[in-house]
Write a protein that holds these residues in place. Structure first.
Motif, PDB file in Angstrom:
ATOM      1  N   VAL A 172       0.818  -1.194  -0.402  1.00 49.94           N
ATOM      2  CA  VAL A 172       0.160   0.073  -0.310  1.00 49.94           C
ATOM      3  C   VAL A 172       0.560   1.399  -0.079  1.00 49.94           C
ATOM      4  CG1 VAL A 172      -1.649   0.966   1.309  1.00 49.94           C
ATOM      5  CG2 VAL A 172      -1.986  -1.157   0.893  1.00 49.94           C
ATOM      6  N   SER A 173       1.913   0.980   0.979  1.00 49.32           N
ATOM      7  CA  SER A 173       3.058   2.778   1.217  1.00 49.32           C
ATOM      8  C   SER A 173       3.704   2.483  -0.442  1.00 49.32           C
ATOM      9  CB  SER A 173       3.612   2.277   2.532  1.00 49.32           C
ATOM     10  OG  SER A 173       4.565   1.422   1.694  1.00 49.32           O
ATOM     11  N   ALA A 188       3.028   1.793  -3.730  1.00 55.30           N
ATOM     12  CA  ALA A 188       1.270   2.499  -4.763  1.00 55.30           C
ATOM     13  C   ALA A 188       0.905   3.636  -3.997  1.00 55.30           C
ATOM     14  CB  ALA A 188       0.626   1.361  -4.450  1.00 55.30           C
ATOM     15  N   LEU A 189       0.575   4.453  -3.314  1.00 60.03           N
ATOM     16  CA  LEU A 189       0.650   5.524  -2.450  1.00 60.03           C
ATOM     17  C   LEU A 189       2.222   5.910  -2.828  1.00 60.03           C
ATOM     18  CD1 LEU A 189      -0.767   5.105   1.076  1.00 60.03           C
ATOM     19  CD2 LEU A 189      -2.081   5.912  -1.174  1.00 60.03           C
ATOM     20  N   VAL A 190       3.068   6.084  -2.863  1.00 58.07           N
ATOM     21  CA  VAL A 190       3.638   6.959  -3.209  1.00 58.07           C
ATOM     22  C   VAL A 190       4.166   6.668  -4.542  1.00 58.07           C
ATOM     23  CG1 VAL A 190       6.905   6.979  -3.497  1.00 58.07           C
ATOM     24  CG2 VAL A 190       5.630   6.348  -1.369  1.00 58.07           C
ATOM     25  N   GLY A 209       1.647   6.646  -6.701  1.00 66.50           N
ATOM     26  CA  GLY A 209       0.690   7.577  -7.068  1.00 66.50           C
ATOM     27  C   GLY A 209       1.020   8.655  -7.065  1.00 66.50           C
ATOM     28  N   ALA A 210       1.295   9.381  -6.357  1.00 67.24           N
ATOM     29  CA  ALA A 210       2.368  10.431  -5.657  1.00 67.24           C
ATOM     30  C   ALA A 210       2.540  10.890  -6.364  1.00 67.24           C
ATOM     31  CB  ALA A 210       2.167  10.891  -4.468  1.00 67.24           C
TER      32      ALA A 210
END
Length: 177
Positions: free
Chosen positions: A12-13, A15-17, A19-20
């Motif tokens: 999840v982390s 994927a968030l990075v 995406g950012a």
């Protein structure tokens, strides 16, 4: 379960990075007068503006997200296996216990002290203790060796005075040629 939690948190982390980074790259591209590099946000916006909450695609996405969320919630609510095995105590106000690692090491030490045993691997569960011992001999181990290993493990478990003594399973393998 701890390993699964850590892997999910890592995924999840990341994927968030990612995406950012995609959003920052696209914002910089648009601000410099270019079109978006990573994603066509206008096409996604047009698709979303024509969809309603009652459309099949939106409902399917919501159901899939709900199922994934419930699965994650179920995995988190499942009780963890206890990391320690409680011991009997004379004083009811005393809470004493051994860690699984401590029980595993104590039983392994007792088993490897048995004549004829070269090495042993011990797995401790809440109600079961599995011992895989390697015999010094190259031929199959006699039944007496299995009995000696079982007796050594049982006596060590009795000495630990566990509240619930686990069932002991022993497997003896001959030394490889």
């Amino acid at each position: 379960m701890r390993l699964v939690n850590r892997l999910l948190a890592l995924i999840v982390s990341l994927a968030l990075v990612a995406g950012a980074v995609v959003i920052v790259v696209d914002v910089v591209a648009v601000l410099t007068g270019h079109r978006p590099i990573a994603a066509d946000w206008l096409a996604a916006y047009r698709w979303g503006s024509h969809m309603t909450w009652a459309s099949g695609e939106v409902r399917l996405i919501c159901v899939l997200l709900g199922v994934v969320g419930l699965a994650l919630l179920g995995m988190e609510l499942k009780p963890r296996r206890p990391a320690r095995l409680s011991t009997d105590s004379d004083n009811p106000a005393t809470d004493a216990a051994y860690t699984r690692r401590g029980v595993r090491q104590a039983v392994r030490d007792a088993v490897t002290d048995v004549d004829g045993v070269d090495d042993a691997a011990v797995t401790v569960r809440r109600r079961h203790l599995h011992i895989r011992a390697k015999s010094i001999a190259r031929e199959p181990a006699p039944a007496s060796l299995r009995d000696s290993v079982t007796q050594a493990a049982r006596s060590r478990l009795d000495a630990l005075q566990l509240h619930r003594s686990p069932k002991v399973t022993v497997r003896i393998s001959a030394k490889a040629h």
